[in-house]
Design an enzyme around this catalytic site. Structure first.
Site, PDB file in Angstrom:
ATOM      1  N   ASP A 185      68.721 -67.964  27.684  1.00  0.00           N
ATOM      2  CA  ASP A 185      69.981 -68.015  27.046  1.00  0.00           C
ATOM      3  C   ASP A 185      70.029 -66.596  26.355  1.00  0.00           C
ATOM      4  OD1 ASP A 185      72.534 -69.581  25.989  1.00  0.00           O
ATOM      5  OD2 ASP A 185      71.459 -68.848  24.366  1.00  0.00           O
ATOM      6  N   GLU A 244      72.051 -67.060  33.188  1.00  0.00           N
ATOM      7  CA  GLU A 244      73.674 -67.678  33.153  1.00  0.00           C
ATOM      8  C   GLU A 244      74.572 -66.655  33.978  1.00  0.00           C
ATOM      9  OE1 GLU A 244      74.536 -69.103  28.512  1.00  0.00           O
ATOM     10  OE2 GLU A 244      73.563 -67.233  28.554  1.00  0.00           O
ATOM     11  N   ASP A 301      70.941 -72.161  20.540  1.00  0.00           N
ATOM     12  CA  ASP A 301      70.373 -71.405  21.601  1.00  0.00           C
ATOM     13  C   ASP A 301      69.119 -72.142  22.276  1.00  0.00           C
ATOM     14  OD1 ASP A 301      72.338 -69.475  21.053  1.00  0.00           O
ATOM     15  OD2 ASP A 301      71.285 -68.487  19.818  1.00  0.00           O
TER      16      ASP A 301
END
Length: 484
Positions: free
Chosen positions: A227, A323, A406
């Protein structure tokens, strides 16, 4: 043109070295790069001349069969036309012999590729953002670059010099032993060399076909979810439950004080003015070079940190889940744009992709862009309708889990590895039963361009110049994104 395919067990790899040319060599380098730009501009003008001529003839009522013929833009055609014109054209006749033929071939190849991209984009055969018609390159803005594919291209045996066609032997700022050892051992073959001026100095990049054995990763059965963020560059959570945090170096923020001082000095000097034709003073050029040196140092530090991070991750895990961030859209946020650009989100994913695939034969999975990794509870799978950016602690209303925001997102990304298909792909939108989600959790929020239909005809027809596209309104997600 057929794409080059390396031998089995070989990969195409670039070796880049900084150069230390003397005054005469630097002048020759600039001449070759200028010749490439001039050849590119000539090709663009030569091809488009027939476009505009046909368009003018159509307004005169000339029949289609009697219109001026299209000029081809393939590389062999451009080379043949340029070789015939360079002896008589006043723009080249006096000086074209001073440079290698590879300089002009570089510009013509760039023009041929630009026209191909424009033609495919116009017919709807090219993915990505729409490509416009090629434009002339500015002498002031164009980055200096030239590519050599034939002639004497080698790394000298001493390990501190390289030889290029017409440029001769140039000293390198750093040793070339890595490439030299492979060439001497027969495990590498140089294909081409590209000289480029960037970040205040000259570089040469050798494109080589290199024999590379796959390296086994430390934990091939472990998947990691990454992340990315601004306060912390990366939060990594693997499938075993271990969570690690990588601090954001913030190279640009640490250099802002130096940049302010350097910019203040530049602003007090007599700089260039395009409107009046005023030339910059020597003191302005010296101050501007000092300011650019700070920018170049920041860029080098950022690239070094990202390489170390991505190399370490690729060498440890068998599966990496990242991501699919809309970085271009995130940069429109004026409050976070500077820090997002400094972090280099896009570079992290790009480097992880090729390092995992080529060096370790592992896989990189890109989570679906609309997968709510931060809003989903990593314990029970419940999804929040909204989660503001300033809320840094995730509290699940269903199971009561309290975890860092996170860390929660990284755990959810790591869990996607089990649901993803084999190989590099997209996770988060697997064929599973849709699960009801709170209001707004399954909706897209970006504005998208309408899909272009394939247009008949040749590029450069009556629709030149290209029309501006309008954006469509927001659209809803047709199918909920589910992990289970």
């Amino acid at each position: 043109m057929k794409k080059f395919q390396p031998q089995p067990g070989f990969v195409v790899q670039a070796y880049r070295f900084a150069l230390d040319p003397n005054a005469a060599q630097e002048s020759a380098l600039r001449s070759h790069c200028g010749a490439a730009r001039a050849a590119y501009n000539w090709a663009v003008g030569w091809v488009e001349a027939s476009w505009w001529q046909r368009r003018a003839e159509e307004t005169y009522g000339v029949a289609g069969a009697e219109l001026t013929e299209w000029r081809p833009w393939s590389l062999p055609s451009l080379r043949k036309a340029f070789n015939a014109a360079k002896h008589t054209d006043a723009r080249f006749a006096a000086w074209w012999e001073e440079n290698s033929k590879e300089a002009y071939s570089t510009g013509l190849a760039g023009a041929a590729a630009a026209f191909d991209n424009y033609s495919k984009s116009k017919r709807g055969q090219r993915q990505g953002k729409r490509v416009g018609a090629p434009r002339f390159k500015s002498k002031r803005k164009t980055r200096l670059a030239c590519r050599f594919t034939t002639g004497t291209i080698r790394v000298e045996s001493g390990g501190r010099h390289v030889t290029l066609p017409r440029l001769g032997t140039i000293r390198t700022h750093e040793p070339t032993v890595q490439l030299l050892a492979r060439v001497q051992a027969g495990t590498a073959r140089i294909l081409s060399a590209t000289v480029r001026h960037e970040r205040g100095r000259w570089f040469v990049s050798f494109q080589a076909e290199v024999k590379r054995d796959l390296e086994r990763v430390a934990r091939p059965d472990v998947a990691v979810g990454i992340d990315l963020g601004v306060k912390t560059l990366a939060v990594m959570a693997d499938s075993t439950g271990e969570i690690r945090t990588i601090a954001n170096p913030g190279h640009y923020d640490r250099a802002r004080k130096q940049l302010r001082r350097a910019s203040r000095v530049v602003s007090r000097r007599q700089g260039p003015d395009r409107r009046t034709g005023q030339k910059p003073s020597k003191r302005w050029e010296k101050a501007n070079a000092a300011r650019n040196k700070v920018h170049h140092r920041v860029a080098n530090l950022r690239a070094d940190a990202l390489h170390k991070l991505t190399t370490a991750v690729a060498a440890e895990y068998g599966t990496v889940v990242v991501e699919d961030l809309n970085v271009a859209g995130m940069l429109r946020n004026r409050r976070l744009a500077r820090r997002i650009a400094d972090a280099g989100f896009g570079e992290i994913r790009r480097r992880l992709t090729y390092k995992t695939r080529q060096r370790h034969a592992t896989r990189t999975i890109a989570a679906d862009r609309w997968y709510p990794s931060s809003k989903t509870c990593s314990g029970c799978g419940a999804v929040k309708a909204k989660l503001s950016l300033h809320v840094r602690t995730y509290q699940c209303d269903a199971c009561g889990l309290v975890i860092d925001r996170d860390d929660n997102a990284a755990l959810n990304l790591a869990a996607l590895a089990a649901a993803a298909t084999t190989g590099t792909g997209v996770a988060g939108n697997q064929d599973a039963q849709a699960v009801s989600k709170p209001r707004g959790a399954d909706q897209k929020t970006r504005t998208t361009r309408p899909r272009r239909k394939a247009e008949a005809g040749r590029a450069g027809g009556a629709t030149l110049p290209q029309q501006r596209q309008t954006e469509a309104r927001d659209r809803t997600q047709a199918e909920a994104l589910t992990l289970w």
